[in-house]
Design a protein around this motif. Structure first.
Motif, PDB file in Angstrom:
ATOM      1  N   PHE A 141      16.551 102.176 104.285  1.00  0.00           N
ATOM      2  CA  PHE A 141      15.729 102.139 103.078  1.00  0.00           C
ATOM      3  C   PHE A 141      16.584 102.005 101.824  1.00  0.00           C
ATOM      4  O   PHE A 141      17.797 102.265 101.841  1.00  0.00           O
TER       5      PHE A 141
ATOM      6  N   GLU B 280      15.755 102.479  97.271  1.00  0.00           N
ATOM      7  CA  GLU B 280      14.781 102.710  96.199  1.00  0.00           C
ATOM      8  C   GLU B 280      14.780 101.511  95.259  1.00  0.00           C
ATOM      9  O   GLU B 280      15.834 101.126  94.743  1.00  0.00           O
TER      10      GLU B 280
ATOM     11  N   ILE C 288      11.767 109.042  98.313  1.00  0.00           N
ATOM     12  CA  ILE C 288      11.642 107.960  99.280  1.00  0.00           C
ATOM     13  C   ILE C 288      12.326 108.388 100.568  1.00  0.00           C
ATOM     14  O   ILE C 288      13.323 109.108 100.537  1.00  0.00           O
TER      15      ILE C 288
ATOM     16  N   TRP D 126      21.222 100.032 100.160  1.00  0.00           N
ATOM     17  CA  TRP D 126      20.682 100.413 101.466  1.00  0.00           C
ATOM     18  C   TRP D 126      21.349 101.676 101.991  1.00  0.00           C
ATOM     19  O   TRP D 126      22.574 101.812 101.938  1.00  0.00           O
TER      20      TRP D 126
ATOM     21  N   TYR E 153       7.680 105.267 107.313  1.00  0.00           N
ATOM     22  CA  TYR E 153       8.319 105.326 105.994  1.00  0.00           C
ATOM     23  C   TYR E 153       7.343 105.893 104.975  1.00  0.00           C
ATOM     24  O   TYR E 153       6.121 105.870 105.173  1.00  0.00           O
TER      25      TYR E 153
ATOM     26  N   THR F 153       6.835 106.676 100.407  1.00  0.00           N
ATOM     27  CA  THR F 153       7.281 106.739  99.017  1.00  0.00           C
ATOM     28  C   THR F 153       6.401 107.719  98.272  1.00  0.00           C
ATOM     29  O   THR F 153       5.256 107.965  98.649  1.00  0.00           O
TER      30      THR F 153
ATOM     31  N   GLY G 114       9.769 101.120  96.915  1.00  0.00           N
ATOM     32  CA  GLY G 114      10.845 101.148  97.888  1.00  0.00           C
ATOM     33  C   GLY G 114      10.844  99.938  98.803  1.00  0.00           C
ATOM     34  O   GLY G 114       9.816  99.289  99.001  1.00  0.00           O
ATOM     35  N   ASP G 115      12.014  99.648  99.332  1.00  0.00           N
ATOM     36  CA  ASP G 115      12.197  98.624 100.356  1.00  0.00           C
ATOM     37  C   ASP G 115      12.673  99.302 101.636  1.00  0.00           C
ATOM     38  O   ASP G 115      13.477 100.246 101.587  1.00  0.00           O
ATOM     39  N   PHE G 116      12.199  98.792 102.764  1.00  0.00           N
ATOM     40  CA  PHE G 116      12.517  99.399 104.044  1.00  0.00           C
ATOM     41  C   PHE G 116      12.938  98.313 105.034  1.00  0.00           C
ATOM     42  O   PHE G 116      12.366  97.218 105.058  1.00  0.00           O
TER      43      PHE G 116
END
Length: 509
Positions: free
Chosen positions: A364, A366, A376, A427, A462, A464, A469-471
């Motif tokens: 993950f 942010e 997150i 990451w 996952y 937030t 956020g990216d996962f």
């Protein structure tokens, strides 16, 4: 009867062949001509394994390959092309806080550090010559302190580091082969013990070999060689000889350890090839299931995993609390809604169930934080909205929180401090190991917390809260604490520890 037995034999043989589908040594595309792959090193990043090796003395650049399963390798090209990579010996790459650091010794003339934003480069030089002979290797302990290891005529030496390009004075680790030159160090930590492998005899010798040593004090303390088991890797007869310079990593199933090493084909070059074999555990005792140059079962993939390499969310994901979830850039699951109410996390649940014991991996970063409450992270052991666990990070307080929700009531949160200067826009990785009632939590491969709690397995996912956020790659394996090697076929002749058949149950091995 003879015909029936012959048919049964052919049936079993046919099934055996189909279940054993990798064989050492490997031959990859675009190897160095007349040099191939020596001193192999494997890095895992976001579910993909990256392979680096030594550079032919007359050539410039470091080659890189990638694989998801350790069987099918894709050539990624030259990841470094700076002139100092001419004859780059034993390049090793680590990832830390958004940067990939490469350590290599050009033709044995000291060490340089190179850095990149990607595991495939381009790597650029960021240090002067740091010296320290050859075979530099990095170990990062749970307290985020770095150690540099290297070869010497006194055995493996270790140096504390104050940063990625700052190496301190040598400390002898009492790990020496045959009272002479010793090389190829690799250190890792498992169940509170520090393990160090190292290689001895000449690289052109058929008797090139690997030993290992252990201690419980720390990376800069003296190690005790495992005399009853050493050498763990050697073969001086036949064609599969000159085995050494290894590195150790955890395979695709999230649980099984592997040793990668090279074998000697010809002293001209020297010409070497890529190999790897499984490591099994009998308590704290490390046992190599090899060396092998005959058919083996391929590495096991996780029981459930997702690389998000598509455009749609797909049927395997549930979103019980809303949010705007989408897949972007073919590899990233994104959530870009900020507002949340109280405990109303924006959750993405991977609709795959674990067994009672499992290992899980999460990746993950942010994208944007809103306020001091922004969090997150990951969900684990999710059975429903009233029963699950969370592990999150807060970029403002540089902290990690672990909590369990049981029968709709939260336990007291555990708040842990993260290493200084962590950049949560880069990451990061979470790993969870559950074995019976023991949970172990790792962030960026650092063991942050262990607890004993009566909590079931379940689904993972996952979340937030007050942030975008990216996962990335997520995986769930029903193996934990070394059980990944219990049921795979064991090479014979060799050692077959009884503990390796535990999953069959008492009397069912």
């Amino acid at each position: 009867k003879a015909n029936i037995l012959y048919f049964i034999f052919l049936f079993l043989l046919n099934n055996s062949i189909h279940s054993q589908d990798f064989k050492n040594p490997f031959i990859l595309v675009n190897e160095w001509p007349g040099y191939s792959i020596g001193d192999p090193y494997v890095l895992k990043y976001r579910g993909i394994f990256y392979l680096y090796c030594s550079t032919k003395d007359s050539e410039i650049g470091v080659k890189c390959w990638s694989s998801k399963d350790l069987i099918n390798w894709v050539y990624e090209g030259l990841c470094a092309t700076d002139p100092i990579t001419k004859g780059a010996y034993a390049p090793e790459v680590i990832y830390w806080n958004g940067i990939f650091y490469m350590y290599t010794s050009p033709a044995g003339n000291g060490h340089y550090v190179l850095a990149s934003q990607k595991p495939t480069g381009p790597f650029e030089v960021i240090s002067g010559n740091l010296g320290k002979t050859i075979d530099g290797s990095i170990f990062i302990d749970d307290d985020a302190k770095w150690t540099f290891l290297h070869a010497s005529s006194q055995g493996i030496l270790a140096c504390s580091m104050s940063g990625p390009t700052s190496i301190g004075a040598d400390i002898n680790l009492n790990a020496q082969m045959n009272n002479t030159w010793t090389e190829g160090p690799c250190m890792f930590k498992r169940n509170g013990k520090y393990y160090l492998i190292y290689t001895g005899n000449h690289v052109l010798s058929k008797g090139y070999r690997i030993d290992y040593a252990v201690n419980s004090q720390g990376p800069l303390s003296a190690f005790t060689p495992a005399s009853d088991q050493n050498p763990i890797l050697i073969n001086a007869l036949g064609n599969h000889v000159g085995l050494g310079h290894g590195s150790i990593f955890i395979g695709p199933d999230l649980d099984s350890y592997y040793l990668t090493y090279h074998n000697l084909v010809s002293v001209i070059g020297p010409f070497r090839r890529l190999n790897f074999d499984r490591i099994a555990w009998n308590g704290d005792k490390m046992i190599l299931l090899g060396p092998t140059d005959f058919a083996q079962e391929k590495p096991q993939m996780p029981d459930a995993y997702d690389y998000f390499e598509r455009s749609d969310l797909g049927p395997d994901w549930l979103f019980p609390s809303g949010g705007h979830w989408e897949i972007k850039n073919s590899g990233i699951l994104s959530q870009d809604t900020i507002i949340a109410n109280g405990e109303n996390w924006f959750m993405a649940i991977f609709n795959k169930f674990s067994k009672g014991n499992y290992t899980a991996e999460f990746n993950f970063r942010e994208a944007k934080r809103e306020n001091e409450s922004s969090k997150i992270g990951a969900i684990f052991s999710y059975s429903d909205d009233y029963n699950y666990g969370i592990i999150t990070v807060n970029s403002l307080t540089n902290s990690c929180e672990i909590n369990f929700k049981k029968s709709n009531s939260w336990s007291t949160p555990v708040i842990l401090t993260m290493p200084n200067s962590m950049d949560y826009s880069k990451w990061h990785n979470i790993r969870i190991e559950k074995f019976n009632n023991i949970y172990r939590f790792f962030v960026d491969n650092l063991l942050k917390y262990t607890t004993n709690i009566d909590f079931e397995g379940g689904r993972i996912g996952y979340l937030t809260n007050w942030c975008k956020g990216d996962f990335g790659f997520i995986a769930l394996s029903n193996y934990a604490i070394g059980s990944g090697t219990f049921d795979i076929y064991k090479p014979v002749p060799g050692q077959l520890p009884a503990i390796q058949y535990n999953s069959g149950g008492e009397g069912k091995g």
